[in-house]
Scaffold this active site. Structure first.
Site, PDB file in Angstrom:
ATOM      1  N   GLU A  62       0.868  -1.177   0.000  1.00 22.67           N
ATOM      2  CA  GLU A  62       0.000   0.000   0.000  1.00 22.67           C
ATOM      3  C   GLU A  62       0.901   1.221   0.000  1.00 22.67           C
ATOM      4  O   GLU A  62       1.732   1.376   0.902  1.00 22.67           O
ATOM      5  CB  GLU A  62      -0.863   0.065   1.270  1.00 22.67           C
ATOM      6  CG  GLU A  62      -2.006  -0.885   1.359  1.00 22.67           C
ATOM      7  CD  GLU A  62      -2.810  -0.614   2.633  1.00 22.67           C
ATOM      8  OE1 GLU A  62      -2.731   0.512   3.169  1.00 22.67           O
ATOM      9  OE2 GLU A  62      -3.493  -1.534   3.086  1.00 22.67           O
ATOM     10  N   ASP A  65      -5.172   9.216   9.894  1.00 24.57           N
ATOM     11  CA  ASP A  65      -3.831   8.750  10.218  1.00 24.57           C
ATOM     12  C   ASP A  65      -3.401   9.156  11.616  1.00 24.57           C
ATOM     13  O   ASP A  65      -3.700  10.252  12.088  1.00 24.57           O
ATOM     14  CB  ASP A  65      -2.820   9.296   9.200  1.00 24.57           C
ATOM     15  CG  ASP A  65      -3.084   8.784   7.799  1.00 24.57           C
ATOM     16  OD1 ASP A  65      -3.456   7.607   7.678  1.00 24.57           O
ATOM     17  OD2 ASP A  65      -2.941   9.558   6.838  1.00 24.57           O
TER      18      ASP A  65
END
Length: 266
Positions: A50, A61
């Site tokens: 990824e 995040d």
């Protein structure tokens, strides 16, 4: 068209293990090292890569990844740098490369243009954490046209009806969110992930991989006991930040060592 990501997961299963999916931000700590890091990750046991283009508002995040993506942006990384980087990575590794991106940059670039650029760079598809299938008609059409995988996220709070929609719309695998909240390491994985994978299978998902909070080989081993693969990001980014390419490779090899399944496991 055959899903390259599904084929990679199935190949891991044929070897008696779950899949190890590794995340790195593009352009961190710089474009060249970021490319070498992705290659090292694949060479050290990742079944699927990824790659996350840095984004100015990374709402999902955790701190480690936020800091890395901000450093990449501060270093001058821009979306135009993504596709050449992906092209070099895919020319050097055999594992499929997914781009994990927030949706706004795709819209700004143009959905069909973005899809065509991914194909030209050799990428396998997109993971889209902040768009749902009912909002993704243009992307679903583009992915069907190009054969790119589309990976949507499922959360423990999703209704059964929504899980069915996600399972039907996703190809490659469903990204199964282990806990509610941002990415990052957890001392203990939420048991809700096991329940969610079971619900996804009941909803028709052929492959479900678990991410968010997985940071150790023991975490990986626990996840592949019930899921098709484990997704690791923060632990890899931290290793790259603190110990460079060698540290990243060492961490990746250790995580990959957690993927072996007991004979009685699915």
């Amino acid at each position: 068209m055959t899903s390259r990501v599904a084929a990679a997961i199935d190949a891991a299963h044929a070897q008696g293990r779950g899949a190890f999916i590794g995340y790195l931000p593009a352009g961190f700590p710089d474009v060249r090292t970021g490319i070498e890091a992705a290659v090292a990750l694949a060479d050290s046991g990742a079944d699927v890569l990824e790659i996350g283009p840095p984004y100015s508002d990374p709402v999902m995040d955790g701190e480690v990844i936020q800091e890395a993506t901000q450093a990449a942006l501060a270093g001058g990384f821009r979306l135009r740098d993504l596709f050449p980087a992906i092209a070099e990575i895919t020319s050097r590794v055999d594992v499929p490369v997914l781009v994990m991106t927030y949706w706004n940059p795709v819209v700004q670039y143009g959905v069909d243009r973005y899809a065509d650029a991914l194909v030209a760079a050799g990428a396998a598809g997109l993971i889209t954490p902040d768009i749902t299938p009912e909002e993704a008609g243009e992307w679903i059409a583009a992915s069907k046209r190009t054969g790119l995988d589309r990976v949507f996220l499922a959360a423990p709070t999703s209704s059964d009806e929504r899980l069915e929609m996600i399972a039907k719309a996703s190809t490659g695998f469903v990204y199964t969110v282990s806990t509610m909240g941002i990415t990052g390491e957890r001392a203990d994985l939420d048991a809700a992930a096991r329940t969610l994978v079971g619900r996804l299978r009941a909803a028709g998902a052929e492959r479900a991989c678990v991410g968010i909070g997985i940071s150790t080989p023991d975490h990986v081993a626990g996840v592949v006991d019930y899921a098709d693969g484990a997704i690791v990001g923060t632990a890899l980014v931290r290793a790259l930040r603190d110990r460079g390419l060698d540290g990243l490779a060492e961490t990746a090899r250790a995580l990959a060592g957690g993927t072996a399944r007991q004979p009685s496991t699915r």
